[in-house]
Every structure is written in structure tokens, then in C-alpha cells.
Scaffold this active site. Sequence first.
Site, PDB file in Angstrom:
ATOM      1  CE  LYS A  54      -3.732  -2.502   2.176  1.00 21.97           C
ATOM      2  NZ  LYS A  54      -4.323  -3.018   3.414  1.00 21.97           N
ATOM      3  CD  GLN A  98      -3.098  -4.563   6.554  1.00 23.73           C
ATOM      4  OE1 GLN A  98      -2.970  -3.636   5.772  1.00 23.73           O
ATOM      5  NE2 GLN A  98      -3.852  -5.624   6.271  1.00 23.73           N
ATOM      6  CG  ASP A 121      -9.659  -0.328   4.783  1.00 29.09           C
ATOM      7  OD1 ASP A 121      -9.515  -0.611   3.574  1.00 29.09           O
ATOM      8  OD2 ASP A 121      -8.918  -0.765   5.683  1.00 29.09           O
TER       9      ASP A 121
END
Length: 295
Positions: A54, A98, A121
Site C-alpha cells: 500500500k 491494518q 477502507d
Amino acid sequence: MAAKIISGTEIAKQIREEIKEEVKSLKEKHNLTPGLVTILIGDNPASVSYVTGKQKTAKELGFYSVQDNQPADITEDQLLALIDKYNKDPLIHGILVQLPLPKHINENKVLYAINPDKDVDAFHPVNVGKLMIGEANYYPCTPFGIQQMLIRSGVQTDGAEVVVVGRSNIVGKPIAMMMAQKAKGANATVTICHTGTKNLAEHTRRADILIVAAGRPKAVTADMVKEGAVVIDVGVNRIGMTPEGKAILCGDVDFEAVKEKASMITPVPGGVGPMTITMLMLNTVKAAKVAHGLA
Ligand code: NAP
């Protein structure tokens, strides 16, 4: 005739070029650089590899990117304070924590602490709710990637029978909800299947578009697919290791057999996977624009 392969790698590349151009233009016209922080707790190898990917992509696209590594024994309060810091940081537009988190930390409490405007997200209940009522600012990255693949491959979704196998909060439920919206790249009739579904094949065989996110290697076989269907395989299953120590991956669909029956199909790897990170970048650009009243 064998199915056309929908290459996520190629589509993602195309979208990344578009993002690069947009980042350049935001800098030139508005002196604005999209900022993304990825917070990694501990050193789980899979998580390290996802976060590294990412960050690498964010840098390649010209973002301001911060990788914040924290030890596995960080307390929940410390992590919440860190999120609060990034919520207030005007240079950071997207915050990604994460997952999974260590067991002593309440995952929902952490995800719900992220400012919904920075929730790239799209896991915060505000964003989940907005998606449900057709007012989404952000779509969760994997479903967003699936929908973009369908749109950019010219797949007719309007009035199509879409069958989704899997009802997780990150893939199955959101993609089902997105495909059912009265919107472009959607407006489909949607069925959601799961382990409680009686006679799965009866449902999958009705699908014009079959989206499989079960996490079971080759769970969908050729006899479960309608001739000419579009098949999107979300599954990523590690089924072994090469002698060089590289993971051997397979999807949830029996690719070799199903490609002889489908009209289009996504491979694993090189299908949905590359789209997911790219959609995170697209969400971060959107977040930067939202923060500056440009979206
Ligand atoms: P998950 O949370 O484990 O959910 C799996 C879902 O599939 C559950 O709803 C389960 O039903 C259902 N299911 C499992 N076996 C089934 C069967 N035999 N028949 C019908 N339904 C079945 O998984 P997930 O997070 O959604 O991920 C699914 C797969 O996609 C995994 O392989 C994951 O690695 C992959 N994935 C890939 C990406 C990407 O970027 N490419 C992103 C996310 C996930 P119940 O609810 O009844 O248990």
C-alpha cells in the site's frame, strides 16, 4: 469458446495512471497532496507485506504517505490516541489500520474511532450505512474494485441476475448491496449465498454475474456455472509453496474448467487482488478532495 480473461492487473494499471494525473492536477491547481497513513501493529508477515504494498503504491502515485509501525503490545488507549492524532492531522486524508489487530485490542472500537471522512477502507458504520442508502462517499476497496472491473469490461449489470457467494462485511455484503443499488454499474437482482444456503448450485446456475468470496479453494465448479456467465473470483487461497518459497495461490473457482463455460472470468492471481489497493488510493484522493471541498 474459452472465456475472455478480465485482467485486474491491466485495469488497475489504467486506473493508477488516471490517479497519477489527478494527483498532479490537484498539486498544480490546489497545492493539495493526498495523504495516507497506514498503521501496522506488530510484525505479522502477511500484514507487513500488505502495508508495504500500500505504501509503495501511494508513493508511486505521488501521495504524502506515512507508515506508522507500532509494537504488538501497544495498548488500546495508545492506539486510540494515535488515531485521534491522525484524525486531527490536516496533511493526512486517509487512515488505514491494518487488520487483524492483536487479541487484546477491540477491533471495532479502533475502526469506529477513525473519522468517517478519513475512513478510506469504508468500514466505519457511518460509511456502511451511507452505502446502504445509496449515499456512499467511499466504497470498501475490494467490492469497489469488483464493480470497476465489471464497468470497465463492459458487463451489463442493469437487470442482471447477480449471485454472491459469501456474506462477509468486507466483501459479500457490501458488493451485494452495491449491485442492488439503482445506479450505474448496478441495478441488478441480487442473491446472497452462504453456508446456510440450501443447494448452492441451484442459485449459482441462475447467475448472469457470479461473484465468489467464500475463501474455499475451487468451491465453484463448472457444473455450478451457467453457460456465458461472467465469473468474478475474489478468493485468495494459499495451497502450497514453490521450491523457491513463494506461495502458490488459487481462487474459489475451478478456473481451468469454468473458463470453458463462462463468457468472462477473473484469474487468481491477477484478478480482483490488484484492484483492491488501487481502490484504496482512489478513496484517498476522494478523501483529500472532500477535506478541501473539491468533491
Ligand atoms: P470470510 O469472512 O471467511 O467469509 C466467507 C463467506 O463465505 C462466509 O459468509 C461463509 O458463509 C461463506 N462460505 C464459505 N464457504 C462456503 C460454501 N461452501 N458455500 C457457501 N458459502 C460459503 O471471507 P472474506 O473475508 O469475505 O474473504 C473471502 C475470500 O476472498 C478469501 O479467500 C479472502 O482471502 C479473499 N479476499 C480477497 C481480497 C482481494 O483483494 N483479492 C480481499 C478480501 C478477501 P457463513 O457466513 O455462513 O460462514
